[in-house]
Design an enzyme around this catalytic site. Sequence first.
Site, mmCIF file in Angstrom:
data_model
loop_
_atom_site.group_PDB
_atom_site.id
_atom_site.type_symbol
_atom_site.label_atom_id
_atom_site.label_comp_id
_atom_site.label_asym_id
_atom_site.label_seq_id
_atom_site.Cartn_x
_atom_site.Cartn_y
_atom_site.Cartn_z
ATOM 1 C CB ALA A 1 57.203 102.359 68.284
ATOM 2 C CE1 TYR B 1 61.748 104.783 70.360
ATOM 3 C CE2 TYR B 1 63.459 104.788 71.945
ATOM 4 C CZ TYR B 1 62.264 104.459 71.385
ATOM 5 O OH TYR B 1 61.755 103.315 72.200
HETATM 6 N N1 NAD Z 1 63.650 96.613 72.433
HETATM 7 C C1 NAD Z 1 63.848 97.544 73.527
HETATM 8 O O1 NAD Z 1 64.988 97.424 74.308
HETATM 9 C C2 NAD Z 1 62.936 98.473 73.897
HETATM 10 C C3 NAD Z 1 63.306 99.437 74.922
HETATM 11 C C4 NAD Z 1 62.219 100.474 75.191
HETATM 12 C C5 NAD Z 1 61.148 100.326 74.674
HETATM 13 N N2 NAD Z 1 60.710 99.517 73.595
HETATM 14 C C6 NAD Z 1 59.535 99.757 72.994
HETATM 15 O O2 NAD Z 1 58.799 98.584 72.821
HETATM 16 C C7 NAD Z 1 58.141 98.337 71.536
HETATM 17 C C8 NAD Z 1 58.508 97.034 70.706
HETATM 18 O O3 NAD Z 1 59.923 97.483 70.329
HETATM 19 P P1 NAD Z 1 60.711 96.099 69.987
HETATM 20 O O4 NAD Z 1 62.085 96.107 70.379
HETATM 21 O O5 NAD Z 1 60.048 94.958 69.684
HETATM 22 O O6 NAD Z 1 60.719 96.674 68.278
HETATM 23 P P2 NAD Z 1 60.558 96.041 66.922
HETATM 24 O O7 NAD Z 1 61.257 97.040 65.868
HETATM 25 O O8 NAD Z 1 61.178 94.666 66.554
HETATM 26 O O9 NAD Z 1 59.020 95.849 66.803
HETATM 27 C C9 NAD Z 1 58.193 96.914 66.427
HETATM 28 C C10 NAD Z 1 57.299 96.601 65.477
HETATM 29 O O10 NAD Z 1 56.378 97.390 65.029
HETATM 30 C C11 NAD Z 1 56.243 97.296 63.667
HETATM 31 N N3 NAD Z 1 55.977 98.832 63.066
HETATM 32 C C12 NAD Z 1 56.765 99.733 63.156
HETATM 33 N N4 NAD Z 1 56.063 100.815 62.470
HETATM 34 C C13 NAD Z 1 54.687 100.585 62.258
HETATM 35 C C14 NAD Z 1 53.787 101.218 61.664
HETATM 36 N N5 NAD Z 1 53.696 102.627 61.355
HETATM 37 N N6 NAD Z 1 52.521 100.450 61.702
HETATM 38 C C15 NAD Z 1 52.474 99.169 62.074
HETATM 39 N N7 NAD Z 1 53.512 98.377 62.340
HETATM 40 C C16 NAD Z 1 54.661 99.336 62.599
HETATM 41 C C17 NAD Z 1 57.465 96.999 63.034
HETATM 42 O O11 NAD Z 1 57.308 96.233 61.727
HETATM 43 C C18 NAD Z 1 57.850 95.817 64.109
HETATM 44 O O12 NAD Z 1 57.324 94.641 63.859
HETATM 45 C C19 NAD Z 1 58.159 99.722 70.747
HETATM 46 O O13 NAD Z 1 57.458 100.560 70.929
HETATM 47 C C20 NAD Z 1 59.710 100.386 71.527
HETATM 48 O O14 NAD Z 1 59.930 101.640 71.403
HETATM 49 C C21 NAD Z 1 61.763 98.699 73.259
#
Ligand code: NAD
Length: 316
Positions: free
Chosen positions: A73, A139
Amino acid sequence: MRVLVTGGAGFIGSNLVRALIANHEVGVIDDLSTGNVANLHPAAWFRKIDIAGPALAKTVQEFAPEAVVHLAAQSSVPASILNPERDWEVNVEGTRAVAAAARDAGATRMVSASSAAVYGEADELPLTETVQKRPTNPYGASKLAAEEVLASELAGSRVDWASLRFSNVFGPRQDARGEGGVVAIFCSRLAAGETPVIYGSGSQTRDFIFVGDIVNALIMGTTAETMLNDAGAGGPAYNISTGVQTSVNDLARMLRPTADFFGEFEYAPAREGDVEASALDATKARDVFAWDARVPIDIGLAQTYRWFAANPTDSV
Ligand SMILES: NC(=O)c1ccc[n+]([C@@H]2O[C@H](COP(=O)([O-])OP(=O)(O)OC[C@H]3O[C@@H](n4cnc5c(N)ncnc54)[C@H](O)[C@@H]3O)[C@@H](O)[C@H]2O)c1
């Protein structure tokens, strides 16, 4: 089982892949836009592609997953404000494309990451899944729309699916640069011998959850008997959270002894748009698929600090 993890080079994805790899065949799709090559597990199948690009369907067919965990994402709120079109393209159209590709490749389960950001400002805490959603930034709006496209794309198919709405996740491998979570930023600065900065009074609260608990929820979500048929009110969307509010000042207090830091944290003016309080009620996840947050925050913080101390990041 053959499990495909989108976003498997990111913070949550890399922790998930490490947990899955002993018992499953794991594939990762990631464009490495915010993910890190160093996070990739050497035993996982990997393709560097954009989920919103033309190569997705063929690549998912090639791996032929039984289950898909969709974490890729655009996950930065400021980036979503600067470029809402790209946020929508990745988070909504990308989720639609992953769902269609999973279905067409024969997968029977898809678990997709959603967020507390779908709720926006709260009238009453902790929030349950059925309250009115009023996202306050692109977002949050795109994560809410992603839940809807998942439902419309997979309705009537063989795929059982769910959206898991995470609260504020922290733990090893979180990126402390850019918009990394407050825990990662504090740990990274403390490990570098620098003084962390608290924005505002520090009395603002969040529902902090350790990444190990998120990984368990994702694994239980992919293996539970059914996510869809037992979902009840609000459909297959589940809060994954502790339900407990912890203030930023409390975080600082808990980290001090762990990091051997005996100075004072610095204070700076509050940042615009930060919500004052947040907590999500995870009763539904407990009732439907027997998941519960198990890691006490002080234990999770100590583990996270140790990881940052052993893996120094550039100063933030
Ligand atoms: N970290 C938090 O606190 C949190 C809270 C709520 C929801 N989320 C959700 O959990 C999920 C993972 O979050 P995270 O914290 O690990 O974020 P992160 O940014 O570390 O991981 C996201 C990964 O997706 C990859 N990515 C982004 N766009 C892409 C695309 N177009 N094609 C292929 N890969 C792509 C990135 O390179 C990255 O490795 C996300 O969907 C995020 O919205 C995270």
